[in-house]
Design an enzyme around this catalytic site. Structure first.
Site, mmCIF file in Angstrom:
data_model
loop_
_atom_site.group_PDB
_atom_site.id
_atom_site.type_symbol
_atom_site.label_atom_id
_atom_site.label_comp_id
_atom_site.label_asym_id
_atom_site.label_seq_id
_atom_site.Cartn_x
_atom_site.Cartn_y
_atom_site.Cartn_z
ATOM 1 N N GLY A 11 -3.806 -6.404 2.208
ATOM 2 C CA GLY A 11 -4.028 -4.965 2.039
ATOM 3 C C GLY A 11 -4.189 -4.385 3.435
ATOM 4 N N GLY A 13 -4.288 -1.086 4.107
ATOM 5 C CA GLY A 13 -4.603 0.334 3.952
ATOM 6 C C GLY A 13 -5.767 0.731 4.831
ATOM 7 N N HIS A 179 -21.667 -3.612 -8.499
ATOM 8 C CA HIS A 179 -21.312 -2.541 -7.573
ATOM 9 C C HIS A 179 -20.887 -1.349 -8.413
ATOM 10 C CE1 HIS A 179 -20.134 -0.727 -3.867
ATOM 11 N NE2 HIS A 179 -18.852 -0.722 -4.130
HETATM 12 N N1 LIG Z 1 -16.403 -3.443 -2.610
HETATM 13 C C1 LIG Z 1 -16.704 -2.313 -2.029
HETATM 14 O O1 LIG Z 1 -17.860 -2.084 -1.685
HETATM 15 C C2 LIG Z 1 -15.634 -1.296 -1.758
HETATM 16 C C3 LIG Z 1 -15.888 -0.180 -0.931
HETATM 17 C C4 LIG Z 1 -14.879 0.729 -0.687
HETATM 18 C C5 LIG Z 1 -13.610 0.545 -1.266
HETATM 19 N N2 LIG Z 1 -13.406 -0.548 -2.070
HETATM 20 C C6 LIG Z 1 -12.104 -0.805 -2.700
HETATM 21 O O2 LIG Z 1 -11.254 -1.454 -1.763
HETATM 22 C C7 LIG Z 1 -9.880 -1.244 -2.135
HETATM 23 C C8 LIG Z 1 -9.074 -0.816 -0.927
HETATM 24 O O3 LIG Z 1 -9.507 0.461 -0.468
HETATM 25 P P1 LIG Z 1 -8.679 1.219 0.689
HETATM 26 O O4 LIG Z 1 -9.437 2.455 0.959
HETATM 27 O O5 LIG Z 1 -8.340 0.287 1.801
HETATM 28 O O6 LIG Z 1 -7.339 1.567 -0.116
HETATM 29 P P2 LIG Z 1 -5.882 1.890 0.504
HETATM 30 O O7 LIG Z 1 -5.092 2.514 -0.589
HETATM 31 O O8 LIG Z 1 -6.014 2.602 1.782
HETATM 32 O O9 LIG Z 1 -5.302 0.426 0.797
HETATM 33 C C9 LIG Z 1 -4.971 -0.486 -0.192
HETATM 34 C C10 LIG Z 1 -3.722 -1.209 0.268
HETATM 35 O O10 LIG Z 1 -3.442 -2.259 -0.664
HETATM 36 C C11 LIG Z 1 -2.037 -2.389 -0.671
HETATM 37 N N3 LIG Z 1 -1.558 -3.156 -1.808
HETATM 38 C C12 LIG Z 1 -1.350 -2.743 -3.086
HETATM 39 N N4 LIG Z 1 -0.865 -3.772 -3.814
HETATM 40 C C13 LIG Z 1 -0.792 -4.846 -3.003
HETATM 41 C C14 LIG Z 1 -0.377 -6.187 -3.171
HETATM 42 N N5 LIG Z 1 0.053 -6.646 -4.366
HETATM 43 N N6 LIG Z 1 -0.414 -7.018 -2.108
HETATM 44 C C15 LIG Z 1 -0.855 -6.586 -0.902
HETATM 45 N N7 LIG Z 1 -1.262 -5.325 -0.683
HETATM 46 C C16 LIG Z 1 -1.233 -4.459 -1.714
HETATM 47 C C17 LIG Z 1 -1.536 -0.946 -0.670
HETATM 48 O O11 LIG Z 1 -0.166 -0.862 -0.317
HETATM 49 C C18 LIG Z 1 -2.483 -0.323 0.334
HETATM 50 O O12 LIG Z 1 -1.947 -0.354 1.641
HETATM 51 C C19 LIG Z 1 -9.940 -0.228 -3.277
HETATM 52 O O13 LIG Z 1 -9.827 -0.884 -4.523
HETATM 53 C C20 LIG Z 1 -11.316 0.398 -3.131
HETATM 54 O O14 LIG Z 1 -11.804 0.919 -4.357
HETATM 55 C C21 LIG Z 1 -14.391 -1.442 -2.319
#
Ligand SMILES: NC(=O)c1ccc[n+]([C@@H]2O[C@H](COP(=O)([O-])OP(=O)(O)OC[C@H]3O[C@@H](n4cnc5c(N)ncnc54)[C@H](O)[C@@H]3O)[C@@H](O)[C@H]2O)c1
Length: 312
Positions: A11, A13, A179
Protein backbone atom coordinates in the site's frame (compact mmCIF):
# COMPACT_ATOMS: atom_id res chain seq x y z
CA UNK A 1 29.25 -6.11 8.56
CA UNK A 2 25.57 -6.64 9.23
CA UNK A 3 23.40 -6.48 6.14
CA UNK A 4 20.76 -3.77 5.98
CA UNK A 5 17.31 -4.90 7.01
CA UNK A 6 14.43 -4.79 4.58
CA UNK A 7 10.99 -3.37 5.32
CA UNK A 8 8.20 -3.99 2.84
CA UNK A 9 5.18 -1.68 2.74
CA UNK A 10 2.12 -3.00 0.95
CA UNK A 11 0.00 0.00 0.00
CA UNK A 12 1.75 3.14 -1.22
CA UNK A 13 -1.03 5.56 -0.36
CA UNK A 14 -1.05 8.22 2.33
CA UNK A 15 0.13 6.02 5.21
CA UNK A 16 2.41 3.91 2.98
CA UNK A 17 4.31 6.97 1.74
CA UNK A 18 4.66 8.33 5.25
CA UNK A 19 5.84 4.93 6.53
CA UNK A 20 8.51 4.84 3.83
CA UNK A 21 9.69 8.29 4.75
CA UNK A 22 9.93 7.60 8.50
CA UNK A 23 11.50 4.13 8.10
CA UNK A 24 14.18 5.57 5.82
CA UNK A 25 14.82 8.63 7.97
CA UNK A 26 15.27 6.40 10.99
CA UNK A 27 17.65 4.24 8.90
CA UNK A 28 15.75 1.11 9.89
CA UNK A 29 16.74 -0.47 6.58
CA UNK A 30 15.92 -0.49 2.89
CA UNK A 31 12.28 -0.04 1.97
CA UNK A 32 10.08 -1.65 -0.69
CA UNK A 33 6.92 0.31 -1.41
CA UNK A 34 4.39 -1.86 -3.23
CA UNK A 35 1.01 -1.00 -4.72
CA UNK A 36 -1.28 -2.41 -7.40
CA UNK A 37 -0.07 -2.14 -11.04
CA UNK A 38 -2.45 0.79 -11.68
CA UNK A 39 -0.74 2.74 -8.90
CA UNK A 40 2.85 1.63 -9.48
CA UNK A 41 3.66 5.15 -10.73
CA UNK A 42 2.65 6.53 -7.34
CA UNK A 43 4.83 3.96 -5.56
CA UNK A 44 7.80 4.69 -7.80
CA UNK A 45 7.28 8.46 -7.62
CA UNK A 46 7.08 8.50 -3.82
CA UNK A 47 10.19 6.31 -3.66
CA UNK A 48 12.13 8.74 -5.86
CA UNK A 49 10.86 11.80 -3.99
CA UNK A 50 11.87 10.40 -0.59
CA UNK A 51 15.26 9.15 -1.87
CA UNK A 52 16.03 12.64 -3.16
CA UNK A 53 15.24 14.06 0.28
CA UNK A 54 17.55 11.44 1.81
CA UNK A 55 20.36 12.60 -0.46
CA UNK A 56 19.93 16.11 0.98
CA UNK A 57 19.82 14.79 4.51
CA UNK A 58 22.83 12.43 4.26
CA UNK A 59 20.73 9.38 5.03
CA UNK A 60 21.49 5.91 3.72
CA UNK A 61 18.45 3.91 2.71
CA UNK A 62 17.18 2.66 -0.61
CA UNK A 63 13.50 2.84 -1.46
CA UNK A 64 12.08 0.80 -4.30
CA UNK A 65 8.63 1.49 -5.74
CA UNK A 66 7.09 -1.61 -7.30
CA UNK A 67 3.98 -3.66 -7.99
CA UNK A 68 5.91 -6.95 -8.09
CA UNK A 69 5.63 -9.09 -4.96
CA UNK A 70 8.96 -10.78 -5.82
CA UNK A 71 10.58 -7.54 -4.60
CA UNK A 72 9.44 -8.09 -1.01
CA UNK A 73 11.45 -11.33 -0.74
CA UNK A 74 13.69 -11.31 2.33
CA UNK A 75 11.77 -8.57 4.15
CA UNK A 76 11.95 -8.95 7.92
CA UNK A 77 8.83 -6.85 8.43
CA UNK A 78 5.87 -6.18 6.13
CA UNK A 79 3.48 -3.36 7.02
CA UNK A 80 0.12 -3.52 5.27
CA UNK A 81 -1.96 -0.43 4.54
CA UNK A 82 -3.53 -1.74 1.34
CA UNK A 83 -7.21 -0.93 1.12
CA UNK A 84 -9.53 2.02 1.20
CA UNK A 85 -9.70 4.61 3.99
CA UNK A 86 -12.84 6.20 5.45
CA UNK A 87 -14.63 9.17 3.95
CA UNK A 88 -16.67 11.55 6.10
CA UNK A 89 -19.73 9.81 7.54
CA UNK A 90 -18.26 6.31 7.17
CA UNK A 91 -17.48 3.98 10.04
CA UNK A 92 -14.52 1.60 9.96
CA UNK A 93 -17.04 -1.25 9.61
CA UNK A 94 -18.17 0.16 6.27
CA UNK A 95 -14.74 -0.80 4.87
CA UNK A 96 -14.98 -4.48 5.80
CA UNK A 97 -16.22 -6.01 2.56
CA UNK A 98 -13.86 -4.21 0.21
CA UNK A 99 -10.76 -4.36 2.43
CA UNK A 100 -11.25 -8.03 3.31
CA UNK A 101 -10.87 -9.00 -0.34
CA UNK A 102 -7.76 -6.85 -0.61
CA UNK A 103 -6.21 -8.26 2.58
CA UNK A 104 -6.75 -11.83 1.41
CA UNK A 105 -4.98 -11.12 -1.88
CA UNK A 106 -2.14 -9.28 -0.12
CA UNK A 107 -1.78 -12.22 2.28
CA UNK A 108 -1.25 -14.57 -0.66
CA UNK A 109 1.52 -12.31 -1.99
CA UNK A 110 3.25 -12.15 1.39
CA UNK A 111 2.93 -15.87 2.04
CA UNK A 112 4.46 -16.72 -1.34
CA UNK A 113 7.28 -14.17 -1.25
CA UNK A 114 8.15 -13.34 2.37
CA UNK A 115 7.12 -16.46 4.29
CA UNK A 116 9.33 -15.65 7.30
CA UNK A 117 8.26 -12.02 7.71
CA UNK A 118 6.50 -10.36 10.61
CA UNK A 119 3.31 -8.72 9.39
CA UNK A 120 1.85 -5.55 10.89
CA UNK A 121 -1.63 -4.79 9.57
CA UNK A 122 -2.96 -1.22 9.59
CA UNK A 123 -5.87 -1.46 7.09
CA UNK A 124 -9.31 -1.06 8.66
CA UNK A 125 -11.36 -2.41 10.31
CA UNK A 126 -8.02 -3.48 11.70
CA UNK A 127 -9.06 -6.12 14.24
CA UNK A 128 -10.89 -8.14 11.57
CA UNK A 129 -8.21 -7.46 8.96
CA UNK A 130 -5.45 -8.86 11.19
CA UNK A 131 -7.54 -11.97 11.77
CA UNK A 132 -8.03 -12.35 8.01
CA UNK A 133 -4.29 -11.86 7.40
CA UNK A 134 -3.33 -14.52 9.93
CA UNK A 135 -5.89 -17.01 8.62
CA UNK A 136 -4.89 -16.45 4.99
CA UNK A 137 -1.12 -16.59 5.56
CA UNK A 138 -1.25 -19.38 8.15
CA UNK A 139 1.65 -17.59 9.91
CA UNK A 140 1.84 -18.00 13.70
CA UNK A 141 -0.05 -15.32 15.66
CA UNK A 142 3.27 -14.13 17.12
CA UNK A 143 4.18 -12.93 13.60
CA UNK A 144 0.89 -11.27 12.62
CA UNK A 145 -0.50 -8.36 14.60
CA UNK A 146 -2.15 -5.02 14.12
CA UNK A 147 -1.68 -1.33 14.80
CA UNK A 148 -4.41 0.58 16.64
CA UNK A 149 -3.66 1.05 20.34
CA UNK A 150 -0.35 2.84 19.78
CA UNK A 151 -2.20 5.44 17.72
CA UNK A 152 -5.23 5.67 20.01
CA UNK A 153 -2.91 6.04 23.05
CA UNK A 154 -0.98 8.80 21.26
CA UNK A 155 -4.26 10.63 20.68
CA UNK A 156 -5.19 10.22 24.34
CA UNK A 157 -1.70 11.40 25.34
CA UNK A 158 -1.96 14.49 23.12
CA UNK A 159 -5.37 15.54 24.46
CA UNK A 160 -4.23 15.04 28.07
CA UNK A 161 -1.08 17.05 27.42
CA UNK A 162 -3.20 19.89 25.99
CA UNK A 163 -5.49 19.87 29.01
CA UNK A 164 -2.63 19.80 31.53
CA UNK A 165 -0.28 22.04 29.59
CA UNK A 166 2.57 19.56 30.12
CA UNK A 167 4.83 17.80 27.66
CA UNK A 168 3.23 14.67 26.16
CA UNK A 169 6.56 12.97 27.00
CA UNK A 170 5.47 12.92 30.62
CA UNK A 171 2.20 11.18 29.86
CA UNK A 172 1.75 7.46 29.75
CA UNK A 173 -1.58 6.30 28.35
CA UNK A 174 -2.97 2.89 27.52
CA UNK A 175 -5.85 2.18 25.15
CA UNK A 176 -7.12 -1.39 24.84
CA UNK A 177 -9.99 -3.14 23.06
CA UNK A 178 -11.04 -2.85 19.45
CA UNK A 179 -10.19 0.03 17.12
CA UNK A 180 -13.57 1.72 16.98
CA UNK A 181 -16.20 3.40 19.10
CA UNK A 182 -15.91 0.62 21.67
CA UNK A 183 -12.18 1.05 22.30
CA UNK A 184 -11.20 1.09 25.99
CA UNK A 185 -9.02 4.02 27.11
CA UNK A 186 -7.90 2.73 30.53
CA UNK A 187 -7.95 5.85 32.65
CA UNK A 188 -6.77 3.82 35.65
CA UNK A 189 -3.41 3.25 33.93
CA UNK A 190 -2.98 6.79 32.72
CA UNK A 191 -0.24 8.69 34.53
CA UNK A 192 1.72 11.92 34.31
CA UNK A 193 5.25 11.01 35.30
CA UNK A 194 3.79 8.41 37.67
CA UNK A 195 0.97 10.60 39.03
CA UNK A 196 -2.49 9.13 38.29
CA UNK A 197 -4.23 11.46 35.87
CA UNK A 198 -7.39 11.23 38.01
CA UNK A 199 -5.57 13.37 40.60
CA UNK A 200 -4.90 16.08 38.06
CA UNK A 201 -8.03 16.35 35.91
CA UNK A 202 -11.66 16.58 37.09
CA UNK A 203 -13.82 13.56 36.23
CA UNK A 204 -16.09 15.41 33.78
CA UNK A 205 -13.11 16.82 31.86
CA UNK A 206 -11.48 13.40 31.80
CA UNK A 207 -14.69 11.87 30.42
CA UNK A 208 -14.73 14.46 27.66
CA UNK A 209 -11.09 13.65 26.79
CA UNK A 210 -11.89 9.92 26.68
CA UNK A 211 -14.79 10.61 24.29
CA UNK A 212 -12.62 12.83 22.08
CA UNK A 213 -9.99 10.07 21.98
CA UNK A 214 -12.56 7.49 20.91
CA UNK A 215 -13.72 9.79 18.12
CA UNK A 216 -10.16 10.95 17.35
CA UNK A 217 -9.96 9.26 13.95
CA UNK A 218 -13.40 10.52 12.91
CA UNK A 219 -12.50 14.08 13.93
CA UNK A 220 -9.63 14.05 11.43
CA UNK A 221 -11.69 12.36 8.69
CA UNK A 222 -14.26 15.15 9.16
CA UNK A 223 -11.60 17.83 8.83
CA UNK A 224 -9.51 16.40 5.97
CA UNK A 225 -12.04 14.26 4.07
CA UNK A 226 -9.78 11.22 4.52
CA UNK A 227 -8.07 9.27 7.29
CA UNK A 228 -5.18 10.49 9.36
CA UNK A 229 -1.85 9.25 8.03
CA UNK A 230 1.05 10.91 9.84
CA UNK A 231 0.39 9.59 13.35
CA UNK A 232 -0.76 6.18 12.03
CA UNK A 233 2.56 5.85 10.21
CA UNK A 234 4.55 6.87 13.32
CA UNK A 235 2.63 4.25 15.28
CA UNK A 236 3.32 1.55 12.69
CA UNK A 237 7.02 2.41 12.69
CA UNK A 238 7.19 2.27 16.51
CA UNK A 239 5.98 -1.33 16.28
CA UNK A 240 8.28 -2.26 13.38
CA UNK A 241 11.31 -0.70 15.10
CA UNK A 242 10.60 -2.67 18.26
CA UNK A 243 10.85 -5.88 16.20
CA UNK A 244 13.83 -4.87 14.05
CA UNK A 245 15.86 -3.49 16.97
CA UNK A 246 14.53 -6.01 19.51
CA UNK A 247 13.51 -3.12 21.74
CA UNK A 248 11.01 -5.16 23.75
CA UNK A 249 8.70 -2.17 24.08
CA UNK A 250 5.40 -2.68 25.86
CA UNK A 251 2.90 -1.44 23.28
CA UNK A 252 -0.85 -1.83 22.94
CA UNK A 253 -1.26 -3.96 19.80
CA UNK A 254 -3.99 -5.97 18.13
CA UNK A 255 -2.80 -9.42 19.16
CA UNK A 256 -4.44 -12.82 19.39
CA UNK A 257 -5.64 -13.58 22.92
CA UNK A 258 -5.80 -17.14 24.09
CA UNK A 259 -7.39 -16.81 27.50
CA UNK A 260 -5.86 -13.45 28.42
CA UNK A 261 -8.50 -10.99 29.68
CA UNK A 262 -10.98 -13.89 29.56
CA UNK A 263 -10.89 -13.64 25.75
CA UNK A 264 -10.27 -16.73 23.67
CA UNK A 265 -9.01 -17.14 20.14
CA UNK A 266 -9.63 -13.52 19.21
CA UNK A 267 -7.57 -10.59 17.94
CA UNK A 268 -8.05 -7.48 20.06
CA UNK A 269 -6.00 -4.58 21.46
CA UNK A 270 -3.94 -5.67 24.48
CA UNK A 271 -0.55 -4.68 25.94
CA UNK A 272 2.20 -6.62 24.19
CA UNK A 273 5.95 -6.93 24.61
CA UNK A 274 7.19 -6.47 21.03
CA UNK A 275 10.68 -7.70 20.20
CA UNK A 276 12.67 -9.79 17.74
CA UNK A 277 10.12 -12.56 18.28
CA UNK A 278 7.22 -10.28 17.32
CA UNK A 279 4.43 -10.65 19.87
CA UNK A 280 6.66 -12.00 22.62
CA UNK A 281 4.19 -11.71 25.47
CA UNK A 282 0.68 -10.46 26.07
CA UNK A 283 0.72 -8.66 29.40
CA UNK A 284 -2.38 -9.02 31.55
CA UNK A 285 -3.18 -6.07 33.78
CA UNK A 286 -5.98 -5.84 36.31
CA UNK A 287 -8.98 -3.97 34.95
CA UNK A 288 -11.70 -2.40 37.09
CA UNK A 289 -15.28 -3.62 36.69
CA UNK A 290 -16.21 -0.93 34.20
CA UNK A 291 -13.11 -1.56 32.07
CA UNK A 292 -13.84 -5.31 32.14
CA UNK A 293 -17.37 -4.65 30.89
CA UNK A 294 -16.08 -2.36 28.13
CA UNK A 295 -13.42 -4.90 27.12
CA UNK A 296 -16.07 -7.65 26.84
CA UNK A 297 -18.28 -5.40 24.68
CA UNK A 298 -15.27 -4.58 22.53
CA UNK A 299 -14.50 -8.29 22.10
CA UNK A 300 -18.13 -8.96 21.10
CA UNK A 301 -17.80 -6.30 18.42
CA UNK A 302 -14.65 -7.90 16.97
CA UNK A 303 -16.30 -11.33 17.04
CA UNK A 304 -19.23 -9.88 15.07
CA UNK A 305 -16.85 -8.46 12.45
CA UNK A 306 -14.99 -11.76 12.15
CA UNK A 307 -18.23 -13.70 11.79
CA UNK A 308 -19.30 -11.26 9.07
CA UNK A 309 -15.90 -11.78 7.38
CA UNK A 310 -16.35 -15.56 7.41
CA UNK A 311 -19.54 -15.12 5.37
CA UNK A 312 -17.77 -13.04 2.71
N1 LIG B 1 -5.26 0.96 12.19
C1 LIG B 1 -5.33 2.26 12.28
O1 LIG B 1 -5.20 2.81 13.36
C2 LIG B 1 -5.57 3.08 11.05
C3 LIG B 1 -5.42 4.49 11.08
C4 LIG B 1 -5.63 5.22 9.93
C5 LIG B 1 -5.99 4.57 8.74
N2 LIG B 1 -6.13 3.21 8.75
C6 LIG B 1 -6.49 2.46 7.53
O2 LIG B 1 -5.33 2.24 6.75
C7 LIG B 1 -5.70 2.01 5.38
C8 LIG B 1 -4.84 2.85 4.46
O3 LIG B 1 -5.10 4.24 4.66
P1 LIG B 1 -4.45 5.33 3.67
O4 LIG B 1 -4.86 6.64 4.21
O5 LIG B 1 -3.01 5.04 3.43
O6 LIG B 1 -5.27 5.01 2.33
P2 LIG B 1 -4.84 5.36 0.82
O7 LIG B 1 -6.07 5.21 -0.01
O8 LIG B 1 -4.10 6.63 0.77
O9 LIG B 1 -3.83 4.17 0.46
C9 LIG B 1 -4.21 2.84 0.33
C10 LIG B 1 -3.40 2.26 -0.81
O10 LIG B 1 -3.67 0.85 -0.88
C11 LIG B 1 -3.56 0.51 -2.24
N3 LIG B 1 -4.14 -0.79 -2.54
C12 LIG B 1 -5.44 -1.11 -2.75
N4 LIG B 1 -5.54 -2.43 -3.03
C13 LIG B 1 -4.29 -2.95 -2.97
C14 LIG B 1 -3.75 -4.24 -3.16
N5 LIG B 1 -4.53 -5.30 -3.45
N6 LIG B 1 -2.41 -4.41 -3.04
C15 LIG B 1 -1.61 -3.36 -2.73
N7 LIG B 1 -2.07 -2.11 -2.54
C16 LIG B 1 -3.39 -1.90 -2.66
C17 LIG B 1 -4.26 1.66 -2.96
O11 LIG B 1 -3.95 1.69 -4.35
C18 LIG B 1 -3.74 2.84 -2.18
O12 LIG B 1 -2.58 3.39 -2.76
C19 LIG B 1 -7.20 2.32 5.34
O13 LIG B 1 -7.94 1.12 5.39
C20 LIG B 1 -7.44 3.14 6.59
O14 LIG B 1 -8.78 3.05 7.04
C21 LIG B 1 -5.93 2.48 9.87
Amino acid sequence: MAKRKKIALVGAGNIGGELASIAARKELGDVVLLDIPDKVGVAKGKALDICQALALENIDANILGTSDYADIAGAEVVIVTAGVPRKPGMSRDDLLTINLKIIRSVAAGIKANAPDAFVIVISNPVDAMVDAMQKATGFPASRVFGMAGVLDAARFQHFLALELNVSPKEISALVLGNHGDLMVPTVSYCTVNGIPVTQLIAADKLDAIVERTKAGGGEIVGLMGTSAYVAPASAGIAMAASILLDQKRLLPCVAKCNGEYGINDLYIGVPVVVGAGGVEKIVEVTLNDNEKKLMAASADKVREQIEASARL
